[in-house]
Motif scaffolding. Structure first.
Motif, short mmCIF file in Angstrom:
data_model
loop_
_atom_site.label_atom_id
_atom_site.label_comp_id
_atom_site.label_asym_id
_atom_site.label_seq_id
_atom_site.Cartn_x
_atom_site.Cartn_y
_atom_site.Cartn_z
N GLY A 1 87.04 37.09 36.89
CA GLY A 1 88.18 36.56 36.14
C GLY A 1 87.92 36.54 34.64
O GLY A 1 88.77 36.94 33.85
N ARG B 1 87.69 40.28 33.42
CA ARG B 1 88.98 40.95 33.43
C ARG B 1 89.89 40.41 32.33
O ARG B 1 90.64 41.16 31.69
CB ARG B 1 89.65 40.80 34.80
N TYR B 2 89.83 39.11 32.09
CA TYR B 2 90.63 38.52 31.01
C TYR B 2 90.26 39.14 29.67
O TYR B 2 91.14 39.47 28.86
CB TYR B 2 90.41 37.01 30.99
N GLU C 1 91.41 42.77 29.34
CA GLU C 1 92.84 42.89 29.09
C GLU C 1 93.17 42.78 27.61
O GLU C 1 94.23 43.25 27.16
CB GLU C 1 93.60 41.82 29.88
N GLY D 1 93.33 30.69 26.95
CA GLY D 1 92.78 31.18 28.21
C GLY D 1 91.27 31.03 28.27
O GLY D 1 90.72 30.66 29.31
N TYR E 1 100.91 36.65 28.61
CA TYR E 1 99.76 37.09 29.40
C TYR E 1 100.16 38.29 30.24
O TYR E 1 101.29 38.38 30.74
CB TYR E 1 99.29 35.98 30.34
N SER F 1 97.45 40.54 35.22
CA SER F 1 96.04 40.38 35.59
C SER F 1 95.41 39.19 34.88
O SER F 1 94.57 38.49 35.46
CB SER F 1 95.26 41.66 35.29
N GLN F 2 95.79 38.94 33.63
CA GLN F 2 95.25 37.78 32.92
C GLN F 2 95.69 36.48 33.58
O GLN F 2 94.89 35.54 33.73
CB GLN F 2 95.69 37.80 31.46
N ALA G 1 93.78 36.09 36.76
CA ALA G 1 92.39 35.78 36.45
C ALA G 1 92.22 34.31 36.10
O ALA G 1 91.26 33.65 36.55
CB ALA G 1 91.90 36.66 35.30
N LEU G 2 93.13 33.76 35.31
CA LEU G 2 93.05 32.36 34.94
C LEU G 2 93.23 31.45 36.14
O LEU G 2 92.47 30.48 36.33
CB LEU G 2 94.11 32.04 33.88
#
Length: 487
Positions: free
Chosen positions: A293, A296-297, A300, A324, A377, A380-381, A384-385
């Motif tokens: 997560g 990936r954040y 992005e 985030g 966001y 995916s963000q 991920a969060l």
């Protein structure tokens, strides 16, 4: 970089899709009947649902045909298949090492893989509905369109439903499955790189020459694919960044596909190392969920492809993106930081976890309020969060319980297979027969049972249940002659 590795030469043949789906539906219904006769009701229900779905698709494609010709072998498809094979051996090897039933885990892997592919496609469709003008286009995965987080969520749901039907807990399986997710990221992102999708933002002028070369995607020759006229990066740069349509390559961008492949390799090493000090079932799964997560954040932030989707709210860039990172820092503080046993060092790492959020805020903060950029966001963000914070909370709960009850935390709680239960019952029966026939030398069958015989018998039958031992003792007492003289 090329989307097609080679083409399999096949004769040109026009196939009516109506009959293709009807034949497939017939096979599914036949399988459902066979499974029902074999008393496999879950399998029969799944096959029946598949048959109904295929029959419904047949009605949608009754006037359409498919022209079969030279079959292209796509680079992404090859890498996806390779990742599934590698994941198969990795997952089943770890499952066997942990003591999980290998055959059941093999079946679970197949279900999980299919659910992951389906989930990745569904999430892509939901975030890019404007790309599809028909139902058939949604099923045409040759054009790409899979989201990694959709695969993660789909695979999780498929695993849960399958294991629940077999009364097997999810977390031990999740621990052995997530290393294959890391290896899958490492392999499939190479396929994305070869195709040219999932690319990043343009590089600055001062970027190294080797990185610019690595992040430049070509303009494919016309006719390479049935759709499009170039790599996704080249097409988007022509439309949105003023690239000359005659240019032979895209602008130099961050090769985020390579970045994520390296993330997958790093996560694979991290998970395999973490297994050596695992304290509770589910720890490896939660570690992957949180670590991926965060990675990936951050990735992005560099991604620039237009197919990622977005989720409200809309806030200033210098506020939303650092917020985030604050969520991840809080998650680390309440959860994973407790792995650091030294109190002072743990507090230091907790403080350092907030540094990236502060640094990103200062880097993105505009000189004036009016110059701020409003963003949302990406899909995916947001996922991920949500998953990262949930993993942190779960880790905090399970880790505390593991410290209080270490043996129980590492228990598999897997039900014994019928074959193993039968073998255990046979062994118990054999031991019972041996106990009944085991007379001492010179001792008559009808001799009274001595008090000293009871400890010996209890010792031999210590592995058996108390009910059987009591029954044997009562039987011995009944066979002994009456020595009390009472009527």
């Amino acid at each position: 970089m090329h989307p097609i590795l080679f083409r399999v030469p096949l004769p040109v043949w026009t196939v009516p899709l109506l009959w293709v789906f009807l034949i497939a539906a017939g096979i599914a219904f036949a399988g459902a009947i066979g499974l029902f006769i074999a008393k496999n009701k879950p399998g029969a229900a799944a096959a029946g649902i598949a048959g109904i779905a295929l029959a419904a698709l047949a009605s949608q494609f009754k006037e359409q045909t498919y022209t079969l010709g030279p079959l292209p072998i796509y680079s992404y498809g090859v890498m996806l298949g390779l990742s599934l094979v590698v994941g198969w051996y990795l997952t089943l090897g770890l499952a066997e090492r942990d003591g999980l039933p290998k055959e059941t885990m093999a079946n679970c892997y197949v279900v999980t893989a299919l659910a992951a592919v389906l989930g990745s496609r569904v999430l892509y469709i939901l975030t890019n509905l404007d790309e599809f003008d028909s139902l058939g286009a949604m099923f045409d995965i040759r054009r790409g369109g899979l989201v990694a987080y959709g695969g993660f969520l789909g695979g999780f749901l498929g695993s849960y439903l399958f294991l629940r039907s077999h009364r097997i807990p999810l977390l031990p399986w999740a621990d052995v499955a997530v290393p294959s997710l890391a290896s899958g990221l490492m392999i499939t992102r190479i396929g994305c790189y070869l195709f040219g999708c999932d690319f990043g933002r343009p590089l600055g002028e001062n970027a190294p020459a080797w990185l610019k070369k690595l992040g430049t995607f070509p303009h494919w020759p016309e006719g390479t694919l049935d759709h499009g006229s170039g790599s996704p990066a080249w097409v988007q740069h022509v439309k949105e960044r003023g690239l000359d349509p005659t240019a032979e390559a895209s602008l130099a961008v961050h090769p985020t596909q390579i970045y994520e492949a390296l993330v997958g390799a790093g996560l694979l090493a991290l998970l395999l190392l973490a297994r050596r000090r695992q304290k509770f079932r589910g720890e490896i799964f939660l570690l992957f969920t949180f670590s991926y997560g965060v990675c990936r954040y951050l990735l992005e932030l560099l991604r620039d492809d237009a197919e990622r989707g977005s989720i409200p709210p809309s806030l200033a860039e210098h506020v939303l993106l650092p917020a985030g990172l604050v969520v991840f820092a809080v998650g680390y503080t309440i959860g994973f930081s407790h792995v650091v046993r030294d109190g002072v060092l743990r507090k230091v790492t907790q403080a350092l976890a907030f540094v990236p959020a502060i640094a990103l805020y200062l880097a993105l903060k505009p000189e004036t309020f009016g110059a701020s950029t409003t963003i949302q966001y990406s899909t995916s963000q947001a996922v991920a969060l949500a998953t990262g914070l949930a993993a942190s909370i779960a880790f905090a709960v399970y880790y505390k319980a593991a410290l209080d009850h270490p043996e129980q935390a590492m228990a598999l709680n897997v039900p014994e297979s019928p074959a193993a239960a039968d073998r255990a019952a046979d062994e118990d029966d054999n031991e019972d027969d041996e106990d009944e026939d085991d007379d001492r030398p010179g001792e008559k069958r009808g001799a009274p049972a001595k008090a000293s015989d009871k400890p010996a018998r209890a010792k031999r039958g210590g592995a058996k249940d108390e009910g059987r031992t009591t029954a044997r003792e009562r039987g011995a007492a009944a066979e002994a002659p009456d020595t009390t003289g009472e009527a």
